[in-house]
Design a protein around this motif. Structure first.
Motif, PDB file in Angstrom:
ATOM      1  N   THR A   1      16.504  26.785  13.314  1.00  0.00           N
ATOM      2  CA  THR A   1      16.528  25.597  14.155  1.00  0.00           C
ATOM      3  C   THR A   1      17.917  24.978  14.108  1.00  0.00           C
ATOM      4  OG1 THR A   1      14.202  25.134  13.697  1.00  0.00           O
ATOM      5  CG2 THR A   1      15.527  23.307  14.555  1.00  0.00           C
ATOM      6  N   ALA A   2      18.486  24.738  15.273  1.00  0.00           N
ATOM      7  CA  ALA A   2      19.768  24.038  15.393  1.00  0.00           C
ATOM      8  C   ALA A   2      19.467  22.667  15.987  1.00  0.00           C
ATOM      9  CB  ALA A   2      20.722  24.815  16.297  1.00  0.00           C
ATOM     10  N   MET A   3      19.947  21.609  15.326  1.00  0.00           N
ATOM     11  CA  MET A   3      19.615  20.251  15.763  1.00  0.00           C
ATOM     12  C   MET A   3      20.857  19.435  16.093  1.00  0.00           C
ATOM     13  SD  MET A   3      16.499  19.194  13.248  1.00  0.00           S
ATOM     14  CE  MET A   3      17.082  20.026  11.773  1.00  0.00           C
ATOM     15  N   VAL A   4      20.717  18.611  17.123  1.00  0.00           N
ATOM     16  CA  VAL A   4      21.757  17.670  17.534  1.00  0.00           C
ATOM     17  C   VAL A   4      21.116  16.287  17.524  1.00  0.00           C
ATOM     18  CG1 VAL A   4      23.374  17.001  19.352  1.00  0.00           C
ATOM     19  CG2 VAL A   4      22.851  19.431  18.970  1.00  0.00           C
ATOM     20  N   VAL A   5      21.607  15.414  16.639  1.00  0.00           N
ATOM     21  CA  VAL A   5      21.072  14.050  16.542  1.00  0.00           C
ATOM     22  C   VAL A   5      22.172  13.005  16.690  1.00  0.00           C
ATOM     23  CG1 VAL A   5      19.089  14.723  15.133  1.00  0.00           C
ATOM     24  CG2 VAL A   5      21.209  14.018  14.018  1.00  0.00           C
ATOM     25  N   GLU A   6      23.360  13.441  17.082  1.00  0.00           N
ATOM     26  CA  GLU A   6      24.508  12.535  17.152  1.00  0.00           C
ATOM     27  C   GLU A   6      24.334  11.397  18.148  1.00  0.00           C
ATOM     28  OE1 GLU A   6      26.958  12.569  14.898  1.00  0.00           O
ATOM     29  OE2 GLU A   6      25.843  14.247  14.037  1.00  0.00           O
ATOM     30  N   GLN A   7      23.500  11.609  19.178  1.00  0.00           N
ATOM     31  CA  GLN A   7      23.283  10.560  20.182  1.00  0.00           C
ATOM     32  C   GLN A   7      22.099   9.665  19.825  1.00  0.00           C
ATOM     33  OE1 GLN A   7      25.526  10.063  22.652  1.00  0.00           O
ATOM     34  NE2 GLN A   7      26.605  11.692  21.581  1.00  0.00           N
ATOM     35  N   SER A   8      21.536   9.878  18.642  1.00  0.00           N
ATOM     36  CA  SER A   8      20.406   9.043  18.220  1.00  0.00           C
ATOM     37  C   SER A   8      20.922   7.699  17.708  1.00  0.00           C
ATOM     38  CB  SER A   8      19.609   9.749  17.123  1.00  0.00           C
ATOM     39  OG  SER A   8      20.328   9.753  15.906  1.00  0.00           O
ATOM     40  N   ASN A   9      19.997   6.788  17.463  1.00  0.00           N
ATOM     41  CA  ASN A   9      20.373   5.458  16.977  1.00  0.00           C
ATOM     42  C   ASN A   9      20.895   5.474  15.548  1.00  0.00           C
ATOM     43  OD1 ASN A   9      19.518   4.470  19.436  1.00  0.00           O
ATOM     44  ND2 ASN A   9      17.511   3.855  18.686  1.00  0.00           N
ATOM     45  N   THR A  10      20.443   6.435  14.740  1.00  0.00           N
ATOM     46  CA  THR A  10      20.802   6.474  13.320  1.00  0.00           C
ATOM     47  C   THR A  10      21.042   7.916  12.876  1.00  0.00           C
ATOM     48  OG1 THR A  10      18.457   6.560  12.780  1.00  0.00           O
ATOM     49  CG2 THR A  10      19.496   4.377  12.742  1.00  0.00           C
ATOM     50  N   PRO A  11      22.154   8.522  13.267  1.00  0.00           N
ATOM     51  CA  PRO A  11      22.371   9.939  12.947  1.00  0.00           C
ATOM     52  C   PRO A  11      22.302  10.269  11.453  1.00  0.00           C
ATOM     53  CG  PRO A  11      23.972   9.198  14.554  1.00  0.00           C
ATOM     54  CD  PRO A  11      23.226   7.987  14.093  1.00  0.00           C
ATOM     55  N   ALA A  12      22.924   9.484  10.601  1.00  0.00           N
ATOM     56  CA  ALA A  12      22.935   9.814   9.172  1.00  0.00           C
ATOM     57  C   ALA A  12      21.526   9.752   8.577  1.00  0.00           C
ATOM     58  CB  ALA A  12      23.878   8.883   8.416  1.00  0.00           C
ATOM     59  N   PHE A  13      20.799   8.682   8.879  1.00  0.00           N
ATOM     60  CA  PHE A  13      19.430   8.578   8.383  1.00  0.00           C
ATOM     61  C   PHE A  13      18.566   9.689   8.964  1.00  0.00           C
ATOM     62  CE2 PHE A  13      15.039   7.255   8.978  1.00  0.00           C
ATOM     63  CZ  PHE A  13      14.670   7.033   7.664  1.00  0.00           C
ATOM     64  N   SER A  14      18.729   9.961  10.250  1.00  0.00           N
ATOM     65  CA  SER A  14      17.933  11.000  10.915  1.00  0.00           C
ATOM     66  C   SER A  14      18.134  12.354  10.253  1.00  0.00           C
ATOM     67  CB  SER A  14      18.302  11.085  12.397  1.00  0.00           C
ATOM     68  OG  SER A  14      18.043   9.856  13.023  1.00  0.00           O
ATOM     69  N   LYS A  15      19.352  12.673   9.905  1.00  0.00           N
ATOM     70  CA  LYS A  15      19.629  13.959   9.247  1.00  0.00           C
ATOM     71  C   LYS A  15      18.909  14.051   7.905  1.00  0.00           C
ATOM     72  CE  LYS A  15      24.062  14.684  11.483  1.00  0.00           C
ATOM     73  NZ  LYS A  15      25.526  14.706  11.323  1.00  0.00           N
ATOM     74  N   ARG A  16      18.951  12.991   7.130  1.00  0.00           N
ATOM     75  CA  ARG A  16      18.258  13.009   5.828  1.00  0.00           C
ATOM     76  C   ARG A  16      16.750  13.164   6.020  1.00  0.00           C
ATOM     77  NH1 ARG A  16      21.820   8.797   4.947  1.00  0.00           N
ATOM     78  NH2 ARG A  16      20.143   7.246   5.104  1.00  0.00           N
ATOM     79  N   HIS A  17      16.205  12.410   6.947  1.00  0.00           N
ATOM     80  CA  HIS A  17      14.764  12.448   7.215  1.00  0.00           C
ATOM     81  C   HIS A  17      14.333  13.832   7.719  1.00  0.00           C
ATOM     82  CE1 HIS A  17      10.816  11.236   8.630  1.00  0.00           C
ATOM     83  NE2 HIS A  17      11.132  11.636   9.845  1.00  0.00           N
ATOM     84  N   LEU A  18      15.036  14.351   8.703  1.00  0.00           N
ATOM     85  CA  LEU A  18      14.686  15.646   9.282  1.00  0.00           C
ATOM     86  C   LEU A  18      14.912  16.786   8.299  1.00  0.00           C
ATOM     87  CD1 LEU A  18      16.131  15.002  12.825  1.00  0.00           C
ATOM     88  CD2 LEU A  18      13.706  15.223  12.231  1.00  0.00           C
ATOM     89  N   ALA A  19      15.934  16.675   7.468  1.00  0.00           N
ATOM     90  CA  ALA A  19      16.185  17.707   6.460  1.00  0.00           C
ATOM     91  C   ALA A  19      14.969  17.864   5.554  1.00  0.00           C
ATOM     92  CB  ALA A  19      17.430  17.369   5.645  1.00  0.00           C
ATOM     93  N   GLN A  20      14.347  16.759   5.187  1.00  0.00           N
ATOM     94  CA  GLN A  20      13.149  16.830   4.341  1.00  0.00           C
ATOM     95  C   GLN A  20      12.016  17.563   5.049  1.00  0.00           C
ATOM     96  OE1 GLN A  20      12.816  15.658   1.007  1.00  0.00           O
ATOM     97  NE2 GLN A  20      11.096  17.050   1.232  1.00  0.00           N
TER      98      GLN A  20
END
Length: 136
Positions: free
Chosen positions: A86-105
């Motif tokens: 899975t390749a993910m792009v979350v840079e346009q989200s409201n909270t990229p850093a938090f989103s990465k931590r959450h999705l990584a889990q």
């Protein structure tokens, strides 16, 4: 019948052996379950070959705990159907850093090979490499 109305949205498509997912979060369990139903015909199309998911998320890409657990199980099941990465792009989200931590889990719990990218071009290139590596 669901206890709650669906929260969040997901659009699905397939190009070659890549499942394209574009979503607007946050998501609840009802939304993830509905998306899984929408994915059934797509999975039939992809089944029998190696494939990957290119995921672009907007808004608040966060899953409530029961939705996150369900999504991890869905991803595990899809691995048996040929999903390799899975390749993910979350840079346009409201909270990229938090989103990465959450999705990584979520993706760690599923045992998924995944990576985050700043744009879809880089994400797609990496995903194609992962698919080709396992198709040899």
């Amino acid at each position: 019948m669901s206890r709650f109305p669906t929260h969040g949205s997901v659009e699905l498509d397939v190009v070659d052996n890549i499942l394209l997912v574009e979503g607007q979060g946050p998501w609840n369990l009802e939304s993830v379950m509905e998306s899984e139903k929408q994915m059934e015909p797509i999975l039939k199309e992809l089944s029998g070959s190696r494939w990957g998911a290119l995921v672009v998320l907007h808004g608040d890409p966060i899953y409530v705990p029961d939705a996150a657990a369900f999504l991890s199980k869905v991803i595990q099941a899809q691995k048996a159907l040929g999903r390799v990465a899975t390749a993910m792009v979350v840079e346009q989200s409201n909270t990229p850093a938090f989103s990465k931590r959450h999705l990584a889990q979520v993706f760690d719990d599923a045992g998924e090979n995944y990576r985050f990218f700043p744009d879809t071009k880089q994400a797609k290139w990496w995903l194609i490499q992962q698919i080709m590596k396992l198709s040899d």
